[in-house]
Design a protein around this motif. Structure first.
Motif, PDB file in Angstrom:
ATOM      1  N   THR A 199       0.869  -1.173   0.000  1.00 21.72           N
ATOM      2  CA  THR A 199       0.000   0.000   0.000  1.00 21.72           C
ATOM      3  C   THR A 199       0.906   1.222   0.000  1.00 21.72           C
ATOM      4  O   THR A 199       1.833   1.300   0.810  1.00 21.72           O
ATOM      5  N   ARG A 201       0.979   5.673  -0.418  1.00 24.78           N
ATOM      6  CA  ARG A 201       0.245   6.937  -0.509  1.00 24.78           C
ATOM      7  C   ARG A 201       1.029   7.888  -1.382  1.00 24.78           C
ATOM      8  O   ARG A 201       2.255   7.830  -1.420  1.00 24.78           O
ATOM      9  N   ARG A 203       1.064  12.038  -1.807  1.00 22.51           N
ATOM     10  CA  ARG A 203       0.535  13.373  -1.487  1.00 22.51           C
ATOM     11  C   ARG A 203       0.790  14.296  -2.671  1.00 22.51           C
ATOM     12  O   ARG A 203       1.812  14.187  -3.335  1.00 22.51           O
ATOM     13  N   LYS A 243      -8.073   5.920  -2.123  1.00 24.47           N
ATOM     14  CA  LYS A 243      -8.356   7.273  -1.619  1.00 24.47           C
ATOM     15  C   LYS A 243      -7.806   8.243  -2.645  1.00 24.47           C
ATOM     16  O   LYS A 243      -6.838   7.932  -3.335  1.00 24.47           O
ATOM     17  N   TYR A 251      -4.897  12.463   0.851  1.00 26.56           N
ATOM     18  CA  TYR A 251      -3.855  11.990  -0.075  1.00 26.56           C
ATOM     19  C   TYR A 251      -4.485  10.944  -0.988  1.00 26.56           C
ATOM     20  O   TYR A 251      -5.596  10.461  -0.729  1.00 26.56           O
ATOM     21  N   CYS A 252      -3.771  10.595  -2.057  1.00 23.28           N
ATOM     22  CA  CYS A 252      -4.199   9.469  -2.883  1.00 23.28           C
ATOM     23  C   CYS A 252      -3.546   8.225  -2.290  1.00 23.28           C
ATOM     24  O   CYS A 252      -2.384   8.265  -1.891  1.00 23.28           O
ATOM     25  N   GLU A 253      -4.290   7.148  -2.216  1.00 26.73           N
ATOM     26  CA  GLU A 253      -3.724   5.906  -1.675  1.00 26.73           C
ATOM     27  C   GLU A 253      -3.959   4.776  -2.676  1.00 26.73           C
ATOM     28  O   GLU A 253      -5.035   4.686  -3.276  1.00 26.73           O
TER      29      GLU A 253
END
Ligand SMILES: [Zn+2]
Length: 258
Positions: A199, A201, A203, A243, A251-253
């Protein structure tokens, strides 16, 4: 903006005396300090620029734009002051033309490993996406994902050809390349190589910073990450954006193979 990487393109300041300097320097300790001192002596105040490591010719390069705080300083005067240094191999100086000074000395734009690059404003990518959506409609997201994947997979395969990523810290370091090229700031949340899952993230993901809507918007970057993880795992990886800043998340995840 603190910490931004300022790439020298142009400078425009009305009524100020602006110069562009490009120098080839001997590969010696203190060469940069020596030219800095000489610029200070003639009261040339550097405001932006870059320094490149010496190439195969053992010559280092640097370039600056700045303001002459002494109105009497001329381009030839500044050039003479710099050429007086025995550390300077070659020197070019030019003055702004009617308050605008553009970097015409330094070409091409390269990564520090020598790969050629181009700069585009983030808005260009947004317009490109909108145009692809207009033409292809529901197929657009797949095209963007494939574009990212087809570029990301070979790039990362080549990058990882001489070292392997075995733990989260190693993965984190190489994925910071996305930070370095301005795409977004990457943080590894989890990484399990044996199960081929992760996983991450991102930003300030450039792709989603200009989007807005109800759905996660990262297709090109998501595809690129899939290419990256395919190289890391040695088999094709699938990435889903769980996300996204475009829908109001912090943030994008991205979930890899989860
Ligand atoms: Zn996103």
């Amino acid at each position: 903006m603190p910490g931004n990487k300022d790439v020298l393109v142009y400078m425009r300041e009305r009524g100020r005396k602006l110069f562009l300097v490009a120098l080839d320097l001997e590969d010696q300790v203190g060469a940069l300090a020596d030219v800095s001192t000489r610029m200070e002596k003639v009261r040339f105040n550097v405001v932006s620029g870059f320094v490149s490591a010496p190439g195969p010719d053992d010559v280092g390069r640097c370039s600056f734009v700045g303001v002459a705080t002494d109105r009497a300083l001329t381009a030839s005067g500044l050039k003479r002051a710099l050429e007086a240094s025995d550390k300077v191999v070659a020197c070019r100086v030019k003055e702004a033309h009617r308050d605008i000074l553009v970097d015409s000395f330094n070409f091409p734009l390269t990564w520090n490993n020598g790969d050629r690059a181009v700069m585009l404003r983030v808005e260009f990518f947004s317009e490109m996406k909108q145009t692809i959506h207009k033409v292809l409609q529901s197929g657009a997201d797949v095209v963007l994902y494939e574009l990212g994947y087809e570029h990301g997979a070979p790039s990362w395969k080549s990058l990882l050809s001489d070292f392997s990523v075995d733990d989260a810290a190693g993965l984190q370091e190489v994925l910071h390349i996305y930070d370095a090229v301005g795409w977004g700031r990457v943080e590894v949340v989890s990484f399990d190589k044996p199960s081929k899952t992760a996983t991450v993230r991102m930003r300030d993901n450039f792709e989603c910073s200009v989007a807005g809507g109800r759905d996660p918007s990262s297709h090109f970057v998501r595809g690129h990450l899939a290419g990256a993880f395919s190289a890391v795992f040695g088999s094709e990886a699938k990435v889903v954006e769980t996300k996204c800043i475009a829908v109001g998340d912090e943030y994008c995840e991205f979930a890899v193979n989860l």
